[in-house]
Motif scaffolding. Sequence first.
Motif, PDB file in Angstrom:
ATOM      1  N   UNK A  44       1.902  -2.160 -19.876  1.00  0.00           N
ATOM      2  CA  UNK A  44       3.260  -2.056 -19.331  1.00  0.00           C
ATOM      3  C   UNK A  44       3.243  -2.042 -17.805  1.00  0.00           C
ATOM      4  N   UNK A  45       4.399  -2.314 -17.228  1.00  0.00           N
ATOM      5  CA  UNK A  45       4.559  -2.320 -15.771  1.00  0.00           C
ATOM      6  C   UNK A  45       4.797  -0.900 -15.273  1.00  0.00           C
ATOM      7  N   UNK A  46       3.759  -0.075 -15.386  1.00  0.00           N
ATOM      8  CA  UNK A  46       3.783   1.304 -14.887  1.00  0.00           C
ATOM      9  C   UNK A  46       2.928   1.401 -13.631  1.00  0.00           C
ATOM     10  N   UNK A  47       3.273   2.326 -12.750  1.00  0.00           N
ATOM     11  CA  UNK A  47       2.505   2.450 -11.516  1.00  0.00           C
ATOM     12  C   UNK A  47       1.096   2.981 -11.774  1.00  0.00           C
ATOM     13  N   UNK A  48       0.193   2.654 -10.860  1.00  0.00           N
ATOM     14  CA  UNK A  48      -1.180   3.160 -10.881  1.00  0.00           C
ATOM     15  C   UNK A  48      -1.162   4.635 -10.488  1.00  0.00           C
ATOM     16  N   UNK A  49      -2.010   5.448 -11.120  1.00  0.00           N
ATOM     17  CA  UNK A  49      -2.053   6.885 -10.863  1.00  0.00           C
ATOM     18  C   UNK A  49      -3.456   7.257 -10.390  1.00  0.00           C
ATOM     19  N   UNK A  61      -1.444   9.959  -6.255  1.00  0.00           N
ATOM     20  CA  UNK A  61      -0.945   8.912  -5.369  1.00  0.00           C
ATOM     21  C   UNK A  61      -0.833   7.628  -6.167  1.00  0.00           C
ATOM     22  N   UNK A  62      -0.036   6.693  -5.649  1.00  0.00           N
ATOM     23  CA  UNK A  62       0.249   5.440  -6.341  1.00  0.00           C
ATOM     24  C   UNK A  62      -0.248   4.286  -5.478  1.00  0.00           C
ATOM     25  N   UNK A  63      -1.171   3.468  -5.993  1.00  0.00           N
ATOM     26  CA  UNK A  63      -1.751   2.408  -5.166  1.00  0.00           C
ATOM     27  C   UNK A  63      -0.788   1.265  -4.918  1.00  0.00           C
ATOM     28  N   UNK A  66       4.121   2.782  -1.371  1.00  0.00           N
ATOM     29  CA  UNK A  66       3.876   3.610  -0.193  1.00  0.00           C
ATOM     30  C   UNK A  66       4.131   5.094  -0.455  1.00  0.00           C
ATOM     31  N   UNK A  67       4.487   5.469  -1.654  1.00  0.00           N
ATOM     32  CA  UNK A  67       4.939   6.822  -1.973  1.00  0.00           C
ATOM     33  C   UNK A  67       4.011   7.906  -1.433  1.00  0.00           C
ATOM     34  N   UNK A  68       4.614   8.998  -0.999  1.00  0.00           N
ATOM     35  CA  UNK A  68       3.842  10.185  -0.655  1.00  0.00           C
ATOM     36  C   UNK A  68       3.254  10.790  -1.933  1.00  0.00           C
ATOM     37  N   UNK A  69       2.358  11.738  -1.749  1.00  0.00           N
ATOM     38  CA  UNK A  69       1.739  12.412  -2.887  1.00  0.00           C
ATOM     39  C   UNK A  69       2.812  13.089  -3.755  1.00  0.00           C
ATOM     40  N   UNK A  70       2.635  12.976  -5.064  1.00  0.00           N
ATOM     41  CA  UNK A  70       3.576  13.537  -6.027  1.00  0.00           C
ATOM     42  C   UNK A  70       2.841  14.515  -6.940  1.00  0.00           C
ATOM     43  N   UNK A 220      -3.571  13.667   5.222  1.00  0.00           N
ATOM     44  CA  UNK A 220      -4.143  12.392   4.790  1.00  0.00           C
ATOM     45  C   UNK A 220      -5.298  12.638   3.827  1.00  0.00           C
ATOM     46  N   UNK A 221      -5.611  11.606   3.034  1.00  0.00           N
ATOM     47  CA  UNK A 221      -6.838  11.595   2.247  1.00  0.00           C
ATOM     48  C   UNK A 221      -7.594  10.317   2.592  1.00  0.00           C
ATOM     49  N   UNK A 222      -8.919  10.413   2.637  1.00  0.00           N
ATOM     50  CA  UNK A 222      -9.769   9.257   2.921  1.00  0.00           C
ATOM     51  C   UNK A 222     -10.838   9.145   1.846  1.00  0.00           C
ATOM     52  N   UNK A 223     -10.956   7.948   1.284  1.00  0.00           N
ATOM     53  CA  UNK A 223     -12.024   7.630   0.343  1.00  0.00           C
ATOM     54  C   UNK A 223     -13.002   6.706   1.072  1.00  0.00           C
TER      55      UNK A 223
END
Length: 343
Positions: A44-49, A61-63, A66-70, A220-223
Amino acid sequence: MAYTAIDDAGSYFNTKLYTGTGASNAQTGVGFQPDFTWIKNIDAADFHVLTDAVRGVTDYLVSNDTDAETTNAESLKTFDSDGFTVGTMNEVNTNTEAFVAWNWKANGAGSANTDGSISTAATSANTTSGFSISTYTGTGSAATIGHGLGAIPSVVLVKKRSDAIDWIMYHISLGNGYDARFNTNEVPSSSSATWNATTPTSSVFSVGDFVGTNVDTETFVAYCFADVQGFSKFGGYTGNGDVDGPFIYTGFRPAMVIAKRTDSSGYWRIRDNKRSPYNVIDVVLRPDTAEAEVTEDDHDFLSNGFKVRTTGPENNADGGTYLYMAFAESPFVNSNGVPTNAR
């Protein structure tokens, strides 16, 4: 000759397929307790988690946006000793629908890193597999941030947690004057402010005063990912516009490849060995869109790299340039110098 210190790549990265139940759903068989799990509904067309152990479970976060952390208590609920548990949120657990979860091992919740001019709130680093997660608060002025890898990162992926803005990627094939936007299909942007025109070192990466990587008081988060022989490889290739496309040497049979065209617009693409266990690697997910899985017969995963088999411009335009991120299923040669089984 020994070529790798990681004979079992599945101890550090693994892809898990599962079916949603609509109720609390524990998944095992990952092979380790994940510290970073990225889930996508295949059907389905669901956002990435995207959830990690440093920011904490239920915070995602959603890849593809641009959403902020939820925060959602019914998203990824726990990281478990051999997998994870998801709640009832549709994007991670719709009843009867198929999901993929890509999992990386770092080093738990982490602790503060003081190597840079900005001390991280926490850094979780796995120096063996070349992967770390860091959280930090911006200053709005040029700064350095410790990543804990003890090796130079080839990829730094940063997302502002406290506000809606693009995902920002440093990639070795682009250099320190560019950033790729992980949530869009746009051409990478030229900017000296993003990474302060400075290449990462074995202890820190640099940020300027760009809103996507360093704003005063924002979080921020950095990977960060470093090349590890036999396990991970990050680079670029040039297309030839032929169905007999370029071969990209990685030194291992890939378990996952993420790629994007860089000289023109083009979607990001994720291929893995669980959704496509045999060549041709023919199913694709796009981290910059919410769309379901699509079929593209255009890649082979080989014992020591991957081969492009299409003339499509988003994968193999004549003279087109592309970046990639690759993680191993098994090394081409193990730590005893013995060739591994190729399929």
